[in-house]
Write an enzyme that holds these catalytic residues in place. Sequence first.
Site, PDB file in Angstrom:
ATOM      1  CD  GLU A 152      65.506 -14.165 -41.235  1.00 33.46           C
ATOM      2  OE1 GLU A 152      64.971 -15.292 -41.297  1.00 33.46           O
ATOM      3  OE2 GLU A 152      64.867 -13.130 -40.938  1.00 33.46           O
ATOM      4  CB  CYS A 202      61.968 -18.715 -41.215  1.00 26.65           C
ATOM      5  SG  CYS A 202      60.829 -17.393 -41.675  1.00 26.65           S
ATOM      6  CD  GLU A 262      56.133 -19.313 -35.568  1.00 24.39           C
ATOM      7  OE1 GLU A 262      57.381 -19.462 -35.610  1.00 24.39           O
ATOM      8  OE2 GLU A 262      55.418 -19.892 -34.751  1.00 24.39           O
ATOM      9  CG  LEU A 263      59.122 -12.738 -34.848  1.00 21.30           C
ATOM     10  CD1 LEU A 263      59.492 -11.899 -33.646  1.00 21.30           C
ATOM     11  CD2 LEU A 263      58.197 -11.983 -35.789  1.00 21.30           C
ATOM     12  N   GLY A 269      57.093 -12.794 -40.066  1.00 20.22           N
ATOM     13  CA  GLY A 269      57.836 -11.731 -40.716  1.00 20.22           C
ATOM     14  C   GLY A 269      59.057 -11.337 -39.924  1.00 20.22           C
TER      15      GLY A 269
END
Length: 473
Positions: A375, A281, A247-248, A227
Amino acid sequence: MKKNLWIGGEYQSASSYMELKNPFNLEILAHIGIANQGDVLSAIKAAEDAKDIMTEMPAFERAEILEKVAQYLKDDREECARLIALEAAKPLKAAKSEVDRTIMTYTFAAHEARRIHGETVPMDAAPGGQGRLAFTIREPIGVIAAITPFNFPMNLVAHKVGPAIAAGNSVVLKPASQTPLSAYKIADYFHAAGLPAGALNVITGSGSKIGDILMKDDRIKMITFTGSPEVGRYIRENSGLKRVTLELGSNSALIVDEGVQIANVIPRIVNGAFAYQGQVCISIQRIYVHEKVFEAFVEKFVSETHKLKAGNPLEEDIDISAMITRGDVQRTKDWVEEAIKNGAELKAGGHSEEGIFQPTVLVNVASSEKVSCEEVFAPVVHINSFRHFDDAINLVNDSKYGLQAGIFTNDIHKALQAAKKLHVGGVMINEIPTFRVDQMPYGGVKMSGMGREGIKYAVEEMTELKLISFKTE
């Protein structure tokens, strides 16, 4: 349709429910149970009760359960793809690809379940170690809390649940509020495959409320989260001594060097930028192109972008559909307009209609703009030029993120230089940074997270290494 919570091997009603709407047409798909504190604690207890059963279950039985789940997905491929398309607005052809990857992920998990092992340790390599035989084994860590995002509602669940079950752990799964139906479908498959009751629990509702309970409960031994960096940091700082895999975010970059046959690579780059509305991502967000081919690249890139078809995700030929929320559409519009106001040039897109943000191409964007340094998680890409290769490397590294980066070049020396100097978790040479197959190690550095996924590597994160030593003399 009312969807209850999955706890202890059965569906249990919740005290309240929330509407789940299709992101494309906003039609109500289901009413989803909202877990309260008692529900979350019940799920943790169920996982704790199943922990010993999972620990004692032979590897071949865990593998067979995972193989059955993979087979159920194969049998129901079209149904599962349609479910993903409905709740996530993922174009159907991309949804089918996700189901295929999910099948592979559970298949890899089954393989890994059969080959978890330790190694012998040469104790006599040090004075005092003679006369001893030693070896290591890997043991399951216990109860794992898995928190997953909306963008790959089946495959990212598989990347957490698959290795957890393979290693003999039990799981409390909190899927994204927008995509719970895929997670409940997977729970049904595991139940039908013979997974012991309580070994997988699915709870839906408020991410912050459920997350706080999971972080504070000592029965949870590990949290694996995909996230935002902000939530990831909060989890890392508030989970005590729990093991954490994060997991960013990312703003993945691609370098295109001079001498590359750009006509051959542009279709793939466009796909890497705009697949699933850029809500990936490792979606390409920044492209740095050598000045000698910059103008030709931009022209061909824009031309290829115009070929993309937007519309209903349930149609077979659709490339782009609605973003996950109307709020994300507005945020994206604001960021793009801000960049244009500050000097960026709009080459394509920049507008939205009925939740669909058109594929957007910007050029000459300052690195301080949100569409570059944050992002964007939307169908937006910017293209800038560079003169010297070292400058391109520095531009890629000038980011708080570091998940994956790509480079197209015909120069082996530049390829090796990029492999050495790019500060990211994965360098894709002559490939887009969006490339991923499900057995490879996957994860990032800096604000992109910590730990690695990819089944073999996730199993290592989800097990404890124990040393066993015999004194033989």
